[in-house]
Design a protein around this motif. Structure first.
Motif, PDB file in Angstrom:
ATOM      1  N   LYS A 126       0.957  -1.123  -0.143  1.00  0.00           N
ATOM      2  CA  LYS A 126       0.142   0.051   0.005  1.00  0.00           C
ATOM      3  C   LYS A 126       0.965   1.164   0.092  1.00  0.00           C
ATOM      4  CE  LYS A 126      -3.818   2.170   2.336  1.00  0.00           C
ATOM      5  NZ  LYS A 126      -4.631   2.137   3.795  1.00  0.00           N
ATOM      6  N   TYR A 127       2.168   1.359   0.725  1.00  0.00           N
ATOM      7  CA  TYR A 127       2.864   2.190   0.920  1.00  0.00           C
ATOM      8  C   TYR A 127       4.108   2.301  -0.075  1.00  0.00           C
ATOM      9  CZ  TYR A 127      -0.482   3.299   4.348  1.00  0.00           C
ATOM     10  OH  TYR A 127      -1.811   3.611   5.086  1.00  0.00           O
ATOM     11  N   ASP A 128       4.257   1.343  -0.539  1.00  0.00           N
ATOM     12  CA  ASP A 128       5.648   1.047  -1.283  1.00  0.00           C
ATOM     13  C   ASP A 128       6.249   2.360  -2.098  1.00  0.00           C
ATOM     14  OD1 ASP A 128       6.225  -1.080   0.046  1.00  0.00           O
ATOM     15  OD2 ASP A 128       5.776  -2.457  -1.673  1.00  0.00           O
ATOM     16  N   GLU A 129       5.362   2.888  -2.566  1.00  0.00           N
ATOM     17  CA  GLU A 129       5.654   4.124  -3.744  1.00  0.00           C
ATOM     18  C   GLU A 129       6.098   5.114  -2.782  1.00  0.00           C
ATOM     19  OE1 GLU A 129       2.871   5.146  -6.468  1.00  0.00           O
ATOM     20  OE2 GLU A 129       2.532   3.102  -7.435  1.00  0.00           O
ATOM     21  N   ARG A 130       6.118   5.416  -1.552  1.00  0.00           N
ATOM     22  CA  ARG A 130       6.223   6.448  -1.046  1.00  0.00           C
ATOM     23  C   ARG A 130       7.554   6.899  -0.450  1.00  0.00           C
ATOM     24  NH1 ARG A 130       1.794   7.687   2.584  1.00  0.00           N
ATOM     25  NH2 ARG A 130      -0.299   7.407   1.550  1.00  0.00           N
ATOM     26  N   SER A 131       7.988   8.059  -0.290  1.00  0.00           N
ATOM     27  CA  SER A 131       9.272   8.404   0.349  1.00  0.00           C
ATOM     28  C   SER A 131       9.211   7.755   1.731  1.00  0.00           C
ATOM     29  CB  SER A 131       9.244   9.682   0.483  1.00  0.00           C
ATOM     30  OG  SER A 131       9.371  10.449  -0.964  1.00  0.00           O
ATOM     31  N   ILE A 229       9.803   3.867   8.013  1.00  0.00           N
ATOM     32  CA  ILE A 229       8.346   4.066   7.932  1.00  0.00           C
ATOM     33  C   ILE A 229       8.114   4.905   6.706  1.00  0.00           C
ATOM     34  CG2 ILE A 229       7.658   4.169  10.232  1.00  0.00           C
ATOM     35  CD1 ILE A 229       7.944   6.995  10.612  1.00  0.00           C
ATOM     36  N   PRO A 230       6.809   4.699   6.004  1.00  0.00           N
ATOM     37  CA  PRO A 230       6.374   5.582   4.998  1.00  0.00           C
ATOM     38  C   PRO A 230       6.223   7.033   5.267  1.00  0.00           C
ATOM     39  CG  PRO A 230       4.562   4.368   5.711  1.00  0.00           C
ATOM     40  CD  PRO A 230       5.515   3.911   6.421  1.00  0.00           C
ATOM     41  N   LEU A 231       6.537   7.814   4.470  1.00  0.00           N
ATOM     42  CA  LEU A 231       6.239   9.244   4.672  1.00  0.00           C
ATOM     43  C   LEU A 231       4.822   9.678   4.831  1.00  0.00           C
ATOM     44  CD1 LEU A 231       7.480  12.131   5.147  1.00  0.00           C
ATOM     45  CD2 LEU A 231       7.606  12.465   2.806  1.00  0.00           C
ATOM     46  N   ILE A 232       4.111  10.211   5.744  1.00  0.00           N
ATOM     47  CA  ILE A 232       2.936  10.710   5.689  1.00  0.00           C
ATOM     48  C   ILE A 232       2.480  11.553   4.538  1.00  0.00           C
ATOM     49  CG2 ILE A 232       2.992  12.580   7.189  1.00  0.00           C
ATOM     50  CD1 ILE A 232       0.258   9.855   7.387  1.00  0.00           C
ATOM     51  N   GLU A 233       1.405  11.579   3.686  1.00  0.00           N
ATOM     52  CA  GLU A 233       0.836  12.423   2.985  1.00  0.00           C
ATOM     53  C   GLU A 233      -0.459  12.834   3.422  1.00  0.00           C
ATOM     54  OE1 GLU A 233       0.507  10.678  -1.054  1.00  0.00           O
ATOM     55  OE2 GLU A 233       2.832  10.396  -1.297  1.00  0.00           O
ATOM     56  N   GLN A 234      -0.836  14.049   3.303  1.00  0.00           N
ATOM     57  CA  GLN A 234      -2.017  15.070   3.596  1.00  0.00           C
ATOM     58  C   GLN A 234      -3.193  14.232   3.424  1.00  0.00           C
ATOM     59  OE1 GLN A 234      -2.087  19.152   2.715  1.00  0.00           O
ATOM     60  NE2 GLN A 234       0.070  19.435   2.582  1.00  0.00           N
ATOM     61  N   THR A 235      -3.000  13.608   2.460  1.00  0.00           N
ATOM     62  CA  THR A 235      -4.228  12.545   2.127  1.00  0.00           C
ATOM     63  C   THR A 235      -4.577  11.468   3.117  1.00  0.00           C
ATOM     64  OG1 THR A 235      -3.225  11.393   0.379  1.00  0.00           O
ATOM     65  CG2 THR A 235      -4.351  13.395  -0.443  1.00  0.00           C
ATOM     66  N   ASP A 236      -3.642  11.158   3.873  1.00  0.00           N
ATOM     67  CA  ASP A 236      -3.866   9.890   4.723  1.00  0.00           C
ATOM     68  C   ASP A 236      -4.669  10.277   5.743  1.00  0.00           C
ATOM     69  OD1 ASP A 236      -2.166   7.904   3.461  1.00  0.00           O
ATOM     70  OD2 ASP A 236      -0.618   9.005   4.286  1.00  0.00           O
ATOM     71  N   HIS A 237      -4.905  11.753   6.268  1.00  0.00           N
ATOM     72  CA  HIS A 237      -5.602  11.915   7.425  1.00  0.00           C
ATOM     73  C   HIS A 237      -5.479  11.321   8.562  1.00  0.00           C
ATOM     74  CE1 HIS A 237      -7.733  14.346   4.442  1.00  0.00           C
ATOM     75  NE2 HIS A 237      -8.241  13.368   3.734  1.00  0.00           N
ATOM     76  N   ILE A 238      -4.253  11.363   9.130  1.00  0.00           N
ATOM     77  CA  ILE A 238      -3.823  10.826  10.408  1.00  0.00           C
ATOM     78  C   ILE A 238      -3.778  12.074  11.588  1.00  0.00           C
ATOM     79  CG2 ILE A 238      -2.130   9.884  12.094  1.00  0.00           C
ATOM     80  CD1 ILE A 238      -3.142   8.103  10.009  1.00  0.00           C
ATOM     81  N   ASP A 239      -5.076  12.456  12.099  1.00  0.00           N
ATOM     82  CA  ASP A 239      -5.404  13.398  13.013  1.00  0.00           C
ATOM     83  C   ASP A 239      -4.538  13.283  14.387  1.00  0.00           C
ATOM     84  OD1 ASP A 239      -7.161  14.633  11.095  1.00  0.00           O
ATOM     85  OD2 ASP A 239      -8.964  13.186  11.732  1.00  0.00           O
TER      86      ASP A 239
END
Length: 378
Positions: A126-131, A229-239
């Motif tokens: 799911k997150y492999d493409e991430r930074s 760990i994968p870099l969070i993106e704003q679209t992940d919505h971790i509040d």
């Protein structure tokens, strides 16, 4: 001999075709064209989260397409080299031999690149493409462990430099040890599939060597932990509610406590429910450091969420045994020279090259092992 070389080209083309079955160049071109149109839309940046997502996706697609196009060209060039070598074989044997030598060298390089591309097709997480955000912490072993942690930091940063056309790295925070080395460091690796590649490096690393810090020259075993760990993106919505965090500010410092900043620009964020602590001092302003620290905190909370979900799945399946041991790789410098991954079986006797960032073999073997259970044969 010509038949043997033709067979070699056929094998390379077969592997390339296997790669393109997974990563279709035609579909990639259409994707790049579509994302390029979106990125040129003047209204795109009215929604910064969406704009960031579009530009990240465009960079990843362009990088993939560039690698596939380059490989297609290399295979065509190999065919042309072999044809020229055959045409000059009788009239100019010396030139023919030179062309064959060039073919062999180019074919070996193409094969190495193709194997890496083939391994990349196994990155479907799911997150492999991430930074990626990488944190290294010294473990048991005192000053040797702190020195080992710094050796690992240099190893990964040198790996990024070797792949400068694909990745870039930014050191976010480093806590220096008193005598030598580092207590911990966090750095970000940007580029398509940075997380997918580096995620197999997570775990406990062990170093065995004659300690340069022991006046009796005794052999020392030390440990360091690598977290990826994968870099969070704003679209992940971790509040992260403000009530769940404590923010401390302090002055940045370098090795030996030397002041490198005269204002309280460094930021430390503590996530109270989990106890996760993130420090950031790389940026020039407190606002920038706070924003960077929040992104890393969100990334770690996302990784924690993933771990909890994975544990739940294992419990439901009736298998709670960890698949990764505490010690995943050993770096032995004494009494012999060997780096060996204990999960995949991949090993290298060139320890100097490994610590200088030559770790593609370990990463590719780790990806293949994780996806198929296949162990490496050196």
């Amino acid at each position: 001999m010509a038949s043997e070389y033709e067979d070699q080209i056929d094998r390379l083309r077969f592997t390339f075709n296997e790669v393109t079955k997974v990563v279709d160049p035609h579909a990639l071109r259409e994707k790049v064209a579509d994302l390029t149109r979106q990125s040129a839309d003047p209204e795109l940046w009215s929604d910064q989260a969406h704009a960031q997502e579009v530009n990240s996706a465009l960079a990843r697609a362009q990088s993939q397409l560039k690698r596939l196009t380059a490989m297609h060209g290399r295979l065509e060039d190999l065919g042309a080299l072999l044809e020229m070598a055959e045409e000059t074989r009788e009239e100019d044997p010396d030139t023919s031999r030179e062309l064959i030598a060039q073919f062999e060298s180019e074919a070996a390089g193409a094969d190495e690149t193709l194997q890496a591309l083939h391994v990349q097709t196994l990155l479907s997480g799911k997150y492999d493409e991430r930074s990626a955000v990488v944190t290294i912490r010294s473990g048991a072993g005192g000053v040797d462990a702190a020195d080992f942690a710094q050796m690992l930091q240099r190893m990964y940063l040198r790996w990024v430099e070797r792949h400068h056309d694909e990745f870039s790295a930014t050191v976010l925070d480093t806590s220096y040890a008193e005598e030598a080395g580092i207590k911990s460091t966090t750095f970000q690796v940007d580029g398509a599939y940075a997380y997918g590649n580096l995620s197999v490096e997570a775990g406990t690393h062990r170093l065995v060597r004659i300690s340069p810090f022991d006046n009796q020259s005794r052999r020392q075993t030390s440990f360091a932990a690598v977290e990826v760990i994968p870099l969070i993106e704003q679209t992940d919505h971790i509040d992260v509610p403000e009530s769940d965090i404590r923010i401390d500010v302090f002055r940045s410092s370098g090795p030996g406590g030397q002041s490198v900043n005269t204002t309280d620009s460094a930021v430390r964020i503590t996530h109270l429910p989990t106890g996760i602590v993130v420090s950031m001092q790389d940026e020039k302003s407190q606002i920038q450091n706070r924003a960077a620290a929040m992104r890393v905190l969100q990334s770690r909370l996302l990784a924690l969420k993933q771990e909890e979900e994975a544990r739940e799945k294992k419990e439901l399946a009736g298998d709670i045994k960890a698949s990764w041991g505490d010690q995943m790789r050993s770096y032995v410098l004494q009494p012999y020279q060997m780096v060996k991954d204990l999960r995949t079986g991949f090993e290298s006797g060139n320890t100097t090259a490994v610590f200088d960032g030559e770790i593609d073999g370990f990463i590719n073997a780790g990806i293949r092992w994780r996806a198929t259970g296949e162990r490496a044969v050196n």
